[in-house]
Scaffold this motif. Sequence first.
Motif, short mmCIF file in Angstrom:
data_model
loop_
_atom_site.label_atom_id
_atom_site.label_comp_id
_atom_site.label_asym_id
_atom_site.label_seq_id
_atom_site.Cartn_x
_atom_site.Cartn_y
_atom_site.Cartn_z
N ALA A 89 0.83 -1.20 0.00
CA ALA A 89 0.00 0.00 0.00
C ALA A 89 0.87 1.25 0.00
O ALA A 89 0.49 2.28 -0.56
CB ALA A 89 -0.93 0.00 1.22
N ILE A 90 2.06 1.18 0.63
CA ILE A 90 3.02 2.28 0.64
C ILE A 90 4.20 1.88 -0.24
O ILE A 90 4.90 0.90 0.06
CB ILE A 90 3.51 2.60 2.06
N LYS A 91 4.40 2.59 -1.33
CA LYS A 91 5.47 2.24 -2.26
C LYS A 91 6.83 2.32 -1.57
O LYS A 91 7.12 3.27 -0.84
CB LYS A 91 5.45 3.18 -3.47
N GLY A 92 7.65 1.31 -1.81
CA GLY A 92 9.00 1.29 -1.26
C GLY A 92 9.10 0.60 0.08
O GLY A 92 10.21 0.37 0.58
N VAL A 93 7.95 0.27 0.67
CA VAL A 93 7.95 -0.41 1.97
C VAL A 93 7.50 -1.84 1.78
O VAL A 93 6.34 -2.10 1.45
CB VAL A 93 7.03 0.32 2.98
N GLY A 94 8.42 -2.78 1.98
CA GLY A 94 8.09 -4.20 1.90
C GLY A 94 7.90 -4.79 3.28
O GLY A 94 7.91 -4.08 4.29
N ALA A 95 7.76 -6.10 3.33
CA ALA A 95 7.45 -6.77 4.60
C ALA A 95 8.57 -6.57 5.63
O ALA A 95 8.31 -6.28 6.81
CB ALA A 95 7.22 -8.26 4.35
N ALA A 96 9.83 -6.69 5.19
CA ALA A 96 10.95 -6.58 6.13
C ALA A 96 11.06 -5.17 6.70
O ALA A 96 11.26 -4.98 7.92
CB ALA A 96 12.25 -6.98 5.43
N LEU A 97 10.91 -4.16 5.84
CA LEU A 97 11.01 -2.78 6.30
C LEU A 97 9.82 -2.43 7.19
O LEU A 97 9.98 -1.72 8.20
CB LEU A 97 11.07 -1.84 5.09
N ALA A 98 8.65 -2.93 6.87
CA ALA A 98 7.47 -2.71 7.71
C ALA A 98 7.70 -3.26 9.11
O ALA A 98 7.33 -2.63 10.12
CB ALA A 98 6.24 -3.34 7.07
N LEU A 120 11.35 8.67 10.92
CA LEU A 120 11.41 7.40 10.19
C LEU A 120 12.83 7.10 9.72
O LEU A 120 13.20 5.94 9.52
CB LEU A 120 10.46 7.44 8.99
N ALA A 121 13.64 8.15 9.54
CA ALA A 121 15.02 7.97 9.09
C ALA A 121 15.87 7.26 10.14
O ALA A 121 17.00 6.84 9.85
CB ALA A 121 15.63 9.31 8.73
N GLN A 122 15.33 7.11 11.38
CA GLN A 122 16.04 6.37 12.42
C GLN A 122 16.01 4.87 12.16
O GLN A 122 16.76 4.11 12.78
CB GLN A 122 15.43 6.67 13.79
N VAL A 123 15.13 4.44 11.25
CA VAL A 123 15.00 3.01 10.93
C VAL A 123 16.00 2.66 9.84
O VAL A 123 16.12 3.38 8.83
CB VAL A 123 13.56 2.69 10.47
N LYS A 124 16.71 1.56 10.04
CA LYS A 124 17.70 1.12 9.05
C LYS A 124 17.02 0.89 7.69
O LYS A 124 16.01 0.22 7.60
CB LYS A 124 18.34 -0.18 9.52
N GLY A 125 17.61 1.49 6.64
CA GLY A 125 17.06 1.32 5.29
C GLY A 125 16.19 2.47 4.84
O GLY A 125 15.71 2.48 3.70
N ILE A 126 15.95 3.47 5.72
CA ILE A 126 15.12 4.62 5.36
C ILE A 126 15.96 5.89 5.44
O ILE A 126 16.48 6.24 6.51
CB ILE A 126 13.89 4.76 6.28
N SER A 127 16.10 6.57 4.30
CA SER A 127 16.80 7.85 4.26
C SER A 127 15.82 8.95 4.64
O SER A 127 14.61 8.73 4.73
CB SER A 127 17.36 8.10 2.86
N GLU A 128 16.35 10.17 4.85
CA GLU A 128 15.47 11.30 5.16
C GLU A 128 14.49 11.56 4.01
O GLU A 128 13.32 11.87 4.23
CB GLU A 128 16.31 12.55 5.44
N ARG A 129 15.02 11.43 2.78
CA ARG A 129 14.16 11.65 1.61
C ARG A 129 13.05 10.61 1.55
O ARG A 129 11.88 10.94 1.30
CB ARG A 129 15.01 11.59 0.34
N MET A 130 13.41 9.34 1.80
CA MET A 130 12.41 8.28 1.76
C MET A 130 11.39 8.45 2.87
O MET A 130 10.20 8.18 2.70
CB MET A 130 13.09 6.91 1.87
N ALA A 131 11.85 8.94 4.03
CA ALA A 131 10.95 9.16 5.15
C ALA A 131 9.85 10.15 4.76
O ALA A 131 8.66 9.95 5.06
CB ALA A 131 11.73 9.68 6.36
#
Length: 752
Positions: A89-98, A120-131
């Motif tokens: 439902a959220i592009k770029g977010v898969g099961a592991a990142l969720a 959200l950028a505190q989570v491994k795999g998420i940049s500030e832009r992606m957040a």
Amino acid sequence: MAVVKGYIEKIKYRNEENGYTVLSVSGAEDGEEYILVGTFSWLSEGEMIEAEGRETVHPVYGEQLAVEKYTLSEPDDLVSMERYLGSGAIKGVGAALARRIIKKFKQDTFRVMEEEPEKLAQVKGISERMAMQIADQVEEKRDMRQAMMFLQGYGISISLAVKIYKEYGPALYSILKKNPYQLADDISGIGFRMADEIAARSGIAVDSDFRIRSGILYTLFQASAGGNTCLPGLLLIPRAAALLGVTEEDVQRNLMNLQIDGKIQVRKRPDGNNLVYAAAFYHMEDAVAHRLLDLNISGSEPEEEIRKNLDSLGDGGIRLDELQIQAVVQAVNRGVLIITGGPGTGKTTTINTIIRYFERGDLKILLAAPTGRAAKRMTEATHREAKTIHRLLEISGMPREDEEAKSAFSGNGGAVFGRNEDNPLEADVVIIDEMSMVDISLMNALLKAVSIGTRLILVGDVDQLPSVGPGNVLRDLIRSGCFPVVRLTRIFRQAAMSDIIVNAHRINSGEHPDLAKPSRDFLFIRREDANAVISCMITLVSRKLPGYVHADPYDIQIMTPMRRGPLGVERLNGILQQYLNPPSPKRREKELSGQIWREGDKVMQIRNNYQMQWTKQGAKGIPAGEGTGVYNGDIGVIREINDFAENVTVEFDEGRRAVYPFDEMDNLELAYAITIHKSQGTEYPAVVLPLLSGPRVLMTRNLLYTAVTRAKACVCIVGIADTVHRMIDNEMEEKRYSGLGDLLREISGGGI
């Protein structure tokens, strides 16, 4: 009533037009799968739904809940939240990142996304832009869901609601409150009627200037659907006032405002009854007039020299009459020439002679006609390639979302031509056949691609029905007096042996053919009620005529003046389908939008589709060619109905196969019977005409003349002789308003 609350596991089916959806839900308490069916405004996999409805049992799919009421919400427990985020439902977010997001923020996840997305950028795999991108998506989905629910309250379909949201975003609320008529200007698929319903629900006043302006444009749009490029002000103003329920003064006041905004143009007339145009049609007529006059350059080759060259062509014993010779002379010495005449008057011989004359001088000649069938006939008659005008201009499509013009008056309605003023046709001579079918939009597109110095020869029967689209091009050009016109009137000996041709000319001149006279190709069968007429036609098409004219039953065409009534297209097609292509275990069928479609059905495309792809199949099913474009009036046969792929394959002329998704079948209708208007530019081995009675406005001389001239080997009229005679006596023609002829005379200073 039963209630189901849970997580949307999978959307199994969704109709984007009406929102009908089949989905599976994982129960929040028991984890069991539930199947829900119903109309939903907007949802996506992973969301929480609480639905109330009736439990039903589908014969194939089993137990279902037919939803009557529902609410959507973001998931509220950690498991459901993780499922939602990881569902796609959220592009770029898969099961592991969720999983990592939920582990970090737990119940605070959605608050963080909305209020502090940078965390959200505190989570491994998420940049500030992606957040920020994730936060934007969460907000957009929430806003869209709210917008869908809001627009549903105005009776707007899901597909249109999505278009509205994409066009305006959050501004849609203020637009619907202030000026819903803006939707008719900006959104394809929304016209004045729908905008007016929305406005009424929004409390917009009946005499609102927004409403009146939109109503004036709608009145002009309705007129264009009847073939008019404009309307006289003395007709437009009361017509618009009656439509809107306002005063004529209200309409008059807003005409000036529309003119200031550039949405309409007014062409003044000496009598004061000025012509009012939607701006696009005004500019088309103006451009067509100027380009034609620019092309109409005079040559200087002596007529004696031309006649001498004609004598040396070696025409195989064919002798031209004086009018045909004059046509060749004018073709050589004028930039624009019009050749008109009825069947059997030598138009084809004249065209062939002109072609051979120019070929002797190594001039490059291009041939075209408005429809595929007309182009095919031109090819057969000249033994040279002829194309549709669309193909000649190298048509391509616009992106599907722009297929229909946002304005109702967009000219080519989504067509883009590779040939235009920047990339003109490479030709010395362009010859167009069946010019009576060419409307102002297509003429404008053609002339953009014709360079000054190119000879343009326009051929057609001015007494045929005018074009389906707006304009009266061929008649306006002839009446303007600005161009040489050769009218071929002599019926040549071979043609004079055909009662079809002889009677067509009699009908056109107001004479009554002898319906009782025995004939090989012009037959009259008396029947006095609709059911007897239909029974007779079925026998003719299925048993009698195929062998007589050596043609397949599907090549024999029933044509009728009307769409409705006992012998209208709609009733006839339902009956003829049952007799000519009855149900069979060997033929799959599908009911869509109340119409049964069956493999083997004869069908017709009813609107231009420039994006539709087609392929030609060669031996052993190997593709032998491909292209795009299926056009209004193209007739084909349903070859396959594929329930699994949810599409229908239709084969058109020359083996062109196009695939229609189920939700695009409204582009087709059954074609066992068609209206005479739809027959323009085509020719059939045999034509069957049911003529009992009908409205005077439809039962006219030129309608009968057009129908008779569509037959190549046999015309068979079934009905009452008095009806035929009344049609011949009825010279009524629906008035078409256009200003091209007057404009040509005005620019040229009075004609040739």
